[in-house]
Design a protein around this motif. Structure first.
Motif, PDB file in Angstrom:
ATOM      1  N   MET A   1       0.848  -1.180   0.000  1.00 51.92           N
ATOM      2  CA  MET A   1       0.000   0.000   0.000  1.00 51.92           C
ATOM      3  C   MET A   1       0.887   1.235   0.000  1.00 51.92           C
ATOM      4  SD  MET A   1      -2.816   1.208   2.817  1.00 51.92           S
ATOM      5  CE  MET A   1      -1.676   1.238   4.180  1.00 51.92           C
ATOM      6  N   GLY A   2       0.806   2.034  -1.030  1.00 50.82           N
ATOM      7  CA  GLY A   2       1.592   3.255  -1.111  1.00 50.82           C
ATOM      8  C   GLY A   2       0.949   4.359  -0.298  1.00 50.82           C
ATOM      9  N   SER A   3       1.723   5.382  -0.070  1.00 47.42           N
ATOM     10  CA  SER A   3       1.154   6.506   0.659  1.00 47.42           C
ATOM     11  C   SER A   3       1.272   7.766  -0.181  1.00 47.42           C
ATOM     12  CB  SER A   3       1.840   6.684   2.020  1.00 47.42           C
ATOM     13  OG  SER A   3       3.185   7.034   1.856  1.00 47.42           O
ATOM     14  N   ASN A   4       0.407   8.711   0.141  1.00 55.50           N
ATOM     15  CA  ASN A   4       0.420  10.007  -0.507  1.00 55.50           C
ATOM     16  C   ASN A   4       1.382  10.916   0.234  1.00 55.50           C
ATOM     17  OD1 ASN A   4      -2.748   9.027  -0.495  1.00 55.50           O
ATOM     18  ND2 ASN A   4      -2.069   9.823  -2.465  1.00 55.50           N
ATOM     19  N   GLU A   5       1.783  11.981  -0.419  1.00 56.55           N
ATOM     20  CA  GLU A   5       2.611  12.993   0.230  1.00 56.55           C
ATOM     21  C   GLU A   5       1.758  14.233   0.452  1.00 56.55           C
ATOM     22  OE1 GLU A   5       6.500  15.811  -0.499  1.00 56.55           O
ATOM     23  OE2 GLU A   5       6.254  14.033  -1.744  1.00 56.55           O
ATOM     24  N   ILE A   6       1.896  14.834   1.624  1.00 54.14           N
ATOM     25  CA  ILE A   6       1.134  16.051   1.919  1.00 54.14           C
ATOM     26  C   ILE A   6       2.072  17.205   2.235  1.00 54.14           C
ATOM     27  CG2 ILE A   6       0.861  15.582   4.392  1.00 54.14           C
ATOM     28  CD1 ILE A   6      -2.108  16.714   3.868  1.00 54.14           C
ATOM     29  N   ARG A   7       1.669  18.354   1.823  1.00 50.30           N
ATOM     30  CA  ARG A   7       2.279  19.631   2.194  1.00 50.30           C
ATOM     31  C   ARG A   7       1.120  20.569   2.491  1.00 50.30           C
ATOM     32  NH1 ARG A   7       6.541  17.446   3.127  1.00 50.30           N
ATOM     33  NH2 ARG A   7       8.097  17.031   1.573  1.00 50.30           N
ATOM     34  N   PHE A   8       1.389  21.594   3.259  1.00 48.86           N
ATOM     35  CA  PHE A   8       0.375  22.599   3.541  1.00 48.86           C
ATOM     36  C   PHE A   8       0.909  23.940   3.076  1.00 48.86           C
ATOM     37  CE2 PHE A   8      -0.310  19.240   6.651  1.00 48.86           C
ATOM     38  CZ  PHE A   8      -1.675  19.031   6.583  1.00 48.86           C
ATOM     39  N   ASP A   9       0.273  24.500   2.042  1.00 43.79           N
ATOM     40  CA  ASP A   9       0.662  25.827   1.584  1.00 43.79           C
ATOM     41  C   ASP A   9       0.030  26.848   2.518  1.00 43.79           C
ATOM     42  OD1 ASP A   9       1.969  24.704  -0.574  1.00 43.79           O
ATOM     43  OD2 ASP A   9       0.340  25.092  -1.989  1.00 43.79           O
ATOM     44  N   TYR A  10       0.818  27.809   2.969  1.00 41.72           N
ATOM     45  CA  TYR A  10       0.321  28.922   3.773  1.00 41.72           C
ATOM     46  C   TYR A  10       0.579  30.152   2.936  1.00 41.72           C
ATOM     47  CZ  TYR A  10      -0.756  31.658   7.950  1.00 41.72           C
ATOM     48  OH  TYR A  10      -1.340  32.521   8.861  1.00 41.72           O
ATOM     49  N   GLN A  11      -0.481  30.639   2.305  1.00 38.52           N
ATOM     50  CA  GLN A  11      -0.322  31.637   1.258  1.00 38.52           C
ATOM     51  C   GLN A  11      -1.348  32.757   1.408  1.00 38.52           C
ATOM     52  OE1 GLN A  11      -0.992  28.699  -1.749  1.00 38.52           O
ATOM     53  NE2 GLN A  11      -3.186  29.110  -1.881  1.00 38.52           N
ATOM     54  N   GLN A  12      -1.071  33.844   0.748  1.00 40.36           N
ATOM     55  CA  GLN A  12      -1.996  34.978   0.719  1.00 40.36           C
ATOM     56  C   GLN A  12      -3.288  34.563   0.027  1.00 40.36           C
ATOM     57  OE1 GLN A  12      -0.729  38.075   1.874  1.00 40.36           O
ATOM     58  NE2 GLN A  12      -2.761  38.957   1.780  1.00 40.36           N
ATOM     59  N   HIS A  13      -4.418  34.873   0.654  1.00 36.39           N
ATOM     60  CA  HIS A  13      -5.713  34.618   0.024  1.00 36.39           C
ATOM     61  C   HIS A  13      -5.844  35.556  -1.164  1.00 36.39           C
ATOM     62  CE1 HIS A  13     -10.113  34.935  -0.511  1.00 36.39           C
ATOM     63  NE2 HIS A  13     -10.153  33.704  -0.040  1.00 36.39           N
ATOM     64  N   GLY A  14      -6.407  35.074  -2.258  1.00 37.43           N
ATOM     65  CA  GLY A  14      -6.468  35.841  -3.495  1.00 37.43           C
ATOM     66  C   GLY A  14      -7.177  37.175  -3.398  1.00 37.43           C
ATOM     67  N   GLU A  15      -8.231  37.274  -2.588  1.00 40.36           N
ATOM     68  CA  GLU A  15      -9.047  38.485  -2.578  1.00 40.36           C
ATOM     69  C   GLU A  15      -9.039  39.228  -1.255  1.00 40.36           C
ATOM     70  OE1 GLU A  15     -12.927  37.290  -3.806  1.00 40.36           O
ATOM     71  OE2 GLU A  15     -12.189  36.290  -5.596  1.00 40.36           O
ATOM     72  N   ARG A  16      -8.363  38.703  -0.266  1.00 44.40           N
ATOM     73  CA  ARG A  16      -8.374  39.331   1.059  1.00 44.40           C
ATOM     74  C   ARG A  16      -6.954  39.479   1.572  1.00 44.40           C
ATOM     75  NH1 ARG A  16     -13.566  38.296   4.083  1.00 44.40           N
ATOM     76  NH2 ARG A  16     -14.972  37.454   2.522  1.00 44.40           N
ATOM     77  N   ASP A  17      -6.804  40.327   2.539  1.00 43.31           N
ATOM     78  CA  ASP A  17      -5.488  40.566   3.126  1.00 43.31           C
ATOM     79  C   ASP A  17      -5.266  39.625   4.308  1.00 43.31           C
ATOM     80  OD1 ASP A  17      -3.011  41.749   3.443  1.00 43.31           O
ATOM     81  OD2 ASP A  17      -3.788  43.318   4.765  1.00 43.31           O
ATOM     82  N   VAL A  18      -5.417  38.332   4.047  1.00 44.09           N
ATOM     83  CA  VAL A  18      -5.236  37.294   5.066  1.00 44.09           C
ATOM     84  C   VAL A  18      -4.518  36.114   4.421  1.00 44.09           C
ATOM     85  CG1 VAL A  18      -7.254  37.927   6.451  1.00 44.09           C
ATOM     86  CG2 VAL A  18      -7.515  36.313   4.562  1.00 44.09           C
ATOM     87  N   PHE A  19      -4.039  35.212   5.269  1.00 46.82           N
ATOM     88  CA  PHE A  19      -3.389  33.996   4.784  1.00 46.82           C
ATOM     89  C   PHE A  19      -4.348  32.826   4.888  1.00 46.82           C
ATOM     90  CE2 PHE A  19       0.224  36.653   5.709  1.00 46.82           C
ATOM     91  CZ  PHE A  19       1.134  36.325   4.707  1.00 46.82           C
ATOM     92  N   GLU A  20      -4.192  31.867   3.966  1.00 48.96           N
ATOM     93  CA  GLU A  20      -5.012  30.669   3.975  1.00 48.96           C
ATOM     94  C   GLU A  20      -4.125  29.431   3.925  1.00 48.96           C
ATOM     95  OE1 GLU A  20      -7.557  30.438   0.509  1.00 48.96           O
ATOM     96  OE2 GLU A  20      -5.890  30.728  -0.854  1.00 48.96           O
ATOM     97  N   ILE A  21      -4.665  28.336   4.454  1.00 47.81           N
ATOM     98  CA  ILE A  21      -3.984  27.039   4.442  1.00 47.81           C
ATOM     99  C   ILE A  21      -4.640  26.169   3.377  1.00 47.81           C
ATOM    100  CG2 ILE A  21      -3.498  24.941   5.763  1.00 47.81           C
ATOM    101  CD1 ILE A  21      -3.901  26.736   8.317  1.00 47.81           C
ATOM    102  N   VAL A  22      -3.843  25.735   2.396  1.00 49.96           N
ATOM    103  CA  VAL A  22      -4.348  24.844   1.354  1.00 49.96           C
ATOM    104  C   VAL A  22      -3.500  23.566   1.363  1.00 49.96           C
ATOM    105  CG1 VAL A  22      -4.774  24.511  -1.110  1.00 49.96           C
ATOM    106  CG2 VAL A  22      -5.123  26.777  -0.084  1.00 49.96           C
ATOM    107  N   PRO A  23      -4.108  22.443   1.758  1.00 50.95           N
ATOM    108  CA  PRO A  23      -3.371  21.172   1.677  1.00 50.95           C
ATOM    109  C   PRO A  23      -3.011  20.862   0.225  1.00 50.95           C
ATOM    110  CG  PRO A  23      -5.331  20.938   3.038  1.00 50.95           C
ATOM    111  CD  PRO A  23      -5.443  22.260   2.324  1.00 50.95           C
ATOM    112  N   ARG A  24      -1.835  20.297   0.042  1.00 53.50           N
ATOM    113  CA  ARG A  24      -1.344  19.902  -1.288  1.00 53.50           C
ATOM    114  C   ARG A  24      -1.033  18.413  -1.186  1.00 53.50           C
ATOM    115  NH1 ARG A  24       1.092  22.618  -5.698  1.00 53.50           N
ATOM    116  NH2 ARG A  24       0.611  24.594  -4.716  1.00 53.50           N
TER     117      ARG A  24
END
Length: 156
Positions: A1-24
């Motif tokens: 059974m293989g496993s997936n790789e995860i990263r979490f992008d912590y980036q500027q939200h496109g329309e607001r002056d805040v940061f968002e977490i997007v799992p990759r």
């Protein structure tokens, strides 16, 4: 059974002056994976409906607890891993069960709680090596701490 790789992008939200977490997962943003799945299965609305989680908008508690499925009990048994593209997770969340063992972290049983008839059985499960997963969470936590220090915000 293989496993997936995860990263979490912590980036500027496109329309607001805040940061968002997007799992990759395996180098692809979860927002893209779910958009493709919902579109391919003819779900409506679909496409560009999801965005990252914004810690400044909701106190998830320690980020490690949240992504280990131990966030506040007010959210029920599942954990939001994406929010709405508008920035509010409660508006259009992607929820999943997160199971943590000594060797593995599994995301499965995905759901869109506002569309209970949708079938996400074929989406996932995603299985991550526990050590790689925890390394990714440490990197995310450091990024959040660094961003908070630079903007005088509280750590989430």
């Amino acid at each position: 059974m293989g496993s997936n790789e995860i990263r979490f992008d912590y980036q500027q939200h496109g329309e607001r002056d805040v940061f968002e977490i997007v799992p990759r997962i395996d180098a692809t943003p979860l927002t893209e994976l779910i958009d493709k799945f919902e579109t391919d299965f003819g779900m409506k609305p679909a496409g560009n409906a999801y965005g990252g989680l914004i810690p400044q908008f909701f106190r998830f508690g320690p980020i490690e607890d949240h992504f280990h499925g131990r966030s506040t009990g007010a959210m029920g048994p599942k954990t939001p891993v994406l929010g709405c593209e508008c920035g509010e997770w409660g508006c259009w969340p992607l929820m999943t069960s997160i199971t943590v063992t000594a060797e593995l972290v599994t995301w499965d049983s995905f759901e869109q709680p506002h569309r209970k008839t949708r079938d996400y059985t074929a989406f996932g499960p995603f299985r991550f090596d526990r050590h790689q997963y925890d390394d990714a969470l440490r990197t995310l936590s450091a990024a959040i701490g660094s961003a908070a220090a630079n903007t005088n915000e509280e750590d989430c």
